[in-house]
Design a protein around this motif. Structure first.
Motif, PDB file in Angstrom:
ATOM      1  N   ALA A 124       3.526  -1.605  -5.343  1.00 13.98           N
ATOM      2  CA  ALA A 124       3.379  -3.050  -5.136  1.00 13.98           C
ATOM      3  C   ALA A 124       2.215  -3.296  -4.181  1.00 13.98           C
ATOM      4  O   ALA A 124       1.862  -4.440  -3.923  1.00 13.98           O
ATOM      5  CB  ALA A 124       4.668  -3.643  -4.587  1.00 13.98           C
ATOM      6  N   ASP A 125       1.629  -2.231  -3.662  1.00 15.73           N
ATOM      7  CA  ASP A 125       0.432  -2.253  -2.823  1.00 15.73           C
ATOM      8  C   ASP A 125       0.595  -3.133  -1.586  1.00 15.73           C
ATOM      9  O   ASP A 125      -0.179  -4.062  -1.344  1.00 15.73           O
ATOM     10  CB  ASP A 125      -0.788  -2.678  -3.647  1.00 15.73           C
ATOM     11  CG  ASP A 125      -2.098  -2.201  -3.038  1.00 15.73           C
ATOM     12  OD1 ASP A 125      -2.055  -1.415  -2.068  1.00 15.73           O
ATOM     13  OD2 ASP A 125      -3.154  -2.629  -3.523  1.00 15.73           O
ATOM     14  N   THR A 126       1.574  -2.799  -0.793  1.00 12.47           N
ATOM     15  CA  THR A 126       1.909  -3.534   0.423  1.00 12.47           C
ATOM     16  C   THR A 126       0.700  -3.800   1.316  1.00 12.47           C
ATOM     17  O   THR A 126       0.546  -4.890   1.857  1.00 12.47           O
ATOM     18  CB  THR A 126       2.971  -2.743   1.235  1.00 12.47           C
ATOM     19  OG1 THR A 126       4.096  -2.521   0.396  1.00 12.47           O
ATOM     20  CG2 THR A 126       3.386  -3.483   2.492  1.00 12.47           C
ATOM     21  N   ALA A 144       7.859  -8.460  -5.994  1.00 10.66           N
ATOM     22  CA  ALA A 144       9.160  -9.072  -6.287  1.00 10.66           C
ATOM     23  C   ALA A 144       9.932  -8.332  -7.375  1.00 10.66           C
ATOM     24  O   ALA A 144      11.153  -8.367  -7.409  1.00 10.66           O
ATOM     25  CB  ALA A 144       8.978 -10.533  -6.676  1.00 10.66           C
ATOM     26  N   ASP A 145       9.228  -7.641  -8.271  1.00  9.31           N
ATOM     27  CA  ASP A 145       9.905  -6.942  -9.367  1.00  9.31           C
ATOM     28  C   ASP A 145       9.433  -5.496  -9.471  1.00  9.31           C
ATOM     29  O   ASP A 145       9.345  -4.931 -10.558  1.00  9.31           O
ATOM     30  CB  ASP A 145       9.660  -7.689 -10.682  1.00  9.31           C
ATOM     31  CG  ASP A 145      10.687  -7.311 -11.741  1.00  9.31           C
ATOM     32  OD1 ASP A 145      11.806  -6.889 -11.374  1.00  9.31           O
ATOM     33  OD2 ASP A 145      10.346  -7.414 -12.932  1.00  9.31           O
ATOM     34  N   ALA A 146       9.154  -4.876  -8.339  1.00  5.66           N
ATOM     35  CA  ALA A 146       8.609  -3.521  -8.322  1.00  5.66           C
ATOM     36  C   ALA A 146       9.536  -2.507  -8.980  1.00  5.66           C
ATOM     37  O   ALA A 146       9.087  -1.644  -9.729  1.00  5.66           O
ATOM     38  CB  ALA A 146       8.292  -3.105  -6.892  1.00  5.66           C
ATOM     39  N   ASN A 164      13.039   0.308  -4.213  1.00  5.28           N
ATOM     40  CA  ASN A 164      12.438   0.001  -5.506  1.00  5.28           C
ATOM     41  C   ASN A 164      12.098   1.251  -6.328  1.00  5.28           C
ATOM     42  O   ASN A 164      11.545   1.155  -7.412  1.00  5.28           O
ATOM     43  CB  ASN A 164      11.225  -0.924  -5.359  1.00  5.28           C
ATOM     44  CG  ASN A 164      10.075  -0.311  -4.611  1.00  5.28           C
ATOM     45  OD1 ASN A 164       9.985   0.897  -4.442  1.00  5.28           O
ATOM     46  ND2 ASN A 164       9.167  -1.146  -4.149  1.00  5.28           N
ATOM     47  N   ASP A 165      12.464   2.421  -5.837  1.00  6.02           N
ATOM     48  CA  ASP A 165      12.281   3.674  -6.583  1.00  6.02           C
ATOM     49  C   ASP A 165      13.562   4.151  -7.269  1.00  6.02           C
ATOM     50  O   ASP A 165      13.539   5.090  -8.043  1.00  6.02           O
ATOM     51  CB  ASP A 165      11.772   4.776  -5.641  1.00  6.02           C
ATOM     52  CG  ASP A 165      10.422   4.443  -5.052  1.00  6.02           C
ATOM     53  OD1 ASP A 165       9.566   3.927  -5.789  1.00  6.02           O
ATOM     54  OD2 ASP A 165      10.226   4.678  -3.845  1.00  6.02           O
ATOM     55  N   VAL A 166      14.674   3.494  -6.993  1.00  6.08           N
ATOM     56  CA  VAL A 166      15.975   3.932  -7.521  1.00  6.08           C
ATOM     57  C   VAL A 166      15.993   3.970  -9.044  1.00  6.08           C
ATOM     58  O   VAL A 166      16.406   4.966  -9.642  1.00  6.08           O
ATOM     59  CB  VAL A 166      17.119   3.044  -6.978  1.00  6.08           C
ATOM     60  CG1 VAL A 166      18.418   3.306  -7.736  1.00  6.08           C
ATOM     61  CG2 VAL A 166      17.311   3.266  -5.489  1.00  6.08           C
TER      62      VAL A 166
END
Length: 155
Positions: free
Chosen positions: A52-54, A75-77, A101-103
């Motif tokens: 998501a490139d924080t 929001a939808d990573a 968001n990696d799950v």
């Protein structure tokens, strides 16, 4: 990369899907030893960096690396990462991550590695990962020294 893990399964892996922040980068920067690892692993895998490139700098930081960058709205990573793995072929992917968001991508990957490093790790990711490691370097080291992986996963 094909690995026969006695009492577990035969892995036939083509793609390495890596989260960026917390997995190969710390505070948006990729350490030099990680850069060396990525270049070596590119000889065995087609590498995708999903983020998501924080910090807004992932593409620039990876410009000199043999990787493909995939960015998406934060929001939808989780679903974006999962879709990338599904398109590549779940069983052909090694997924490495540290966050919530990696799950989803780790749940469906042929092999998944959860990384606990400087930026921490989402606790529930451990339930989805095949292997949990203490650092980015240890995680990628398993892929460079497959006997470590076999020792961890064999029946």
């Amino acid at each position: 990369m094909k690995i026969d893990i006695p009492g577990y399964k035969i892995l036939d892996l083509t793609y390495l899907v890596l989260d960026y922040n917390g997995t190969i980068a710390v505070d948006g920067d990729i350490p030099e030893d990680m850069r060396v690892c990525l270049k070596k692993l590119a000889e065995r895998f087609k590498i995708y960096v999903v983020t998501a490139d924080t910090h807004g700098n992932a593409r620039a930081k990876c410009a000199d690396l043999p990787v493909q960058i995939c960015t998406f709205p934060s929001a939808d990573a989780a679903h974006a990462k999962k879709e990338i793995v599904e398109k590549l072929g779940c069983d052909r992917c090694v997924c490495v991550g540290n966050g919530r968001n990696d799950v989803l991508m780790c749940r469906i990957a042929g092999l998944s590695i959860a990384v606990m490093d400087t930026e921490g790790m989402y606790a529930r990711l451990t339930a989805e990962a095949d292997v949990c490691v203490r650092s980015m370097q240890e995680g990628l080291g398993l892929l460079m020294n497959e006997k470590r992986l076999i020792a961890t996963l064999r029946g």
